[in-house]
Design an enzyme around this catalytic site. Structure first.
Site, short mmCIF file in Angstrom:
data_model
loop_
_atom_site.label_atom_id
_atom_site.label_comp_id
_atom_site.label_asym_id
_atom_site.label_seq_id
_atom_site.Cartn_x
_atom_site.Cartn_y
_atom_site.Cartn_z
CG ASP A 14 -1.97 -1.12 1.16
OD1 ASP A 14 -1.96 -1.90 0.19
OD2 ASP A 14 -2.78 -1.22 2.09
CG ASP A 57 -6.44 -0.29 1.20
OD1 ASP A 57 -6.33 -1.53 1.30
OD2 ASP A 57 -6.64 0.44 2.18
CG HIS A 59 -11.13 0.94 -0.06
ND1 HIS A 59 -11.13 -0.39 0.27
CD2 HIS A 59 -10.25 1.55 0.80
CE1 HIS A 59 -10.29 -0.59 1.28
NE2 HIS A 59 -9.75 0.57 1.61
CB SER A 65 -13.23 0.89 5.98
OG SER A 65 -12.75 1.52 4.80
CG HIS A 101 -8.45 5.09 2.79
ND1 HIS A 101 -9.42 4.93 3.76
CD2 HIS A 101 -7.90 3.86 2.60
CE1 HIS A 101 -9.45 3.66 4.14
NE2 HIS A 101 -8.55 2.99 3.44
CE LYS A 126 -3.89 -4.24 1.29
NZ LYS A 126 -4.58 -3.32 2.21
CD GLU A 133 -10.73 -2.04 6.28
OE1 GLU A 133 -10.26 -2.28 5.14
OE2 GLU A 133 -10.94 -0.89 6.71
CB ALA A 170 0.04 1.85 8.28
CB CYS A 174 -2.23 -2.85 5.32
SG CYS A 174 -3.90 -2.16 5.20
#
Length: 234
Positions: A14, A57, A59, A65, A101, A126, A133, A170, A174
């Site tokens: 990420d 990520d 999304h 989330s 995000h 993902k 989540e 982070a 993740c």
């Protein structure tokens, strides 16, 4: 000299604009600063690191989330929501709410330009299911039955991977969940401490201890585990 018992893979977790200063909506302090170390690992030859995998990520706008999707009374970072396994309503877990995000096809979801993507062999997305989540690059934390499997474990096994080195963002979310699932899947899981940053640095020591209790090795850049990467394939 090549060690046939050591077949590592690199997971770059990420490294996206929304997780990095100065403009990321969920920026991790000093998140961009780890890029040179990650690029050093990415530059290792394919004989040393045959798999160099980035995760993102990715999304949808209505992702569960995002605090904004739960009404104005819900606040990011402080409020939570309950997530239910869509295939088993008796299995649930609670997750923290975040600012919006890494929305699909937006600038915030892009890998940062400093990251040397030319050496990547794969990119895995993902968090694409709006109902779930997914911190881990492997799957959502629902096991009965397993949902949102990214195929990462199968990819690693297909390459004969023995060791999974995890870096990126982070550290306490993740990176942690990805490394713990790597260990759960039977790989030797290694997090390179200098090549990650935490959302909450004050809690990193406790987080690290919990990761190590789950079978993850958190190691230093100058340690034997990283030196082994540079020696292999010589």
């Amino acid at each position: 000299m090549t060690d046939p018992a050591f077949k590592p893979a690199l997971l770059v977790v990420d490294m996206q604009e929304d997780f990095c200063p100065p403009n990321g909506s969920l920026a991790v302090a000093e998140g961009r600063d780890i890029t040179p170390l990650i690029n050093t690992l990415l530059a290792l030859p394919s004989s040393t690191l045959p798999l160099k995998i980035a995760t993102k990520d990715w999304h949808p706008p209505n992702h569960i989330s995002f605090a904004r999707n739960h009404g104005p009374q819900k606040q990011p970072f402080t409020d939570t929501t309950t997530i239910t396994n869509p295939l088993n309503p008796t299995e649930q877990y609670t997750t923290r709410l975040w600012p919006a995000h890494c929305i699909q096809d937006t600038a915030g979801a892009a890998l940062i330009p400093e990251l040397d993507t030319t050496h990547l062999t794969h990119t895995i997305t993902k968090g694409t299911d709006p109902r779930l989540e997914m911190y881990s690059a492997f799957y959502a934390p629902l096991a009965n039955p397993r949902v949102s499997d990214s195929g990462l474990a199968a990819l690693l096994r297909g390459a004969g991977t023995t060791h999974v080195y995890v870096v990126g963002l982070a550290a306490d979310y993740c990176v942690r969940r990805t490394a713990e699932d790597a260990a759960r899947e039977g790989f030797a899981a290694v997090v390179v401490e200098e090549a990650t940053r935490a959302v909450e640095p004050a809690g990193w020591a406790a987080c690290k201890a919990e990761m190590e209790a789950a079978g993850v090795r958190v190691v230093g850049w100058e340690g034997e585990e990283v030196r082994r990467l540079f020696r292999s394939g010589e």
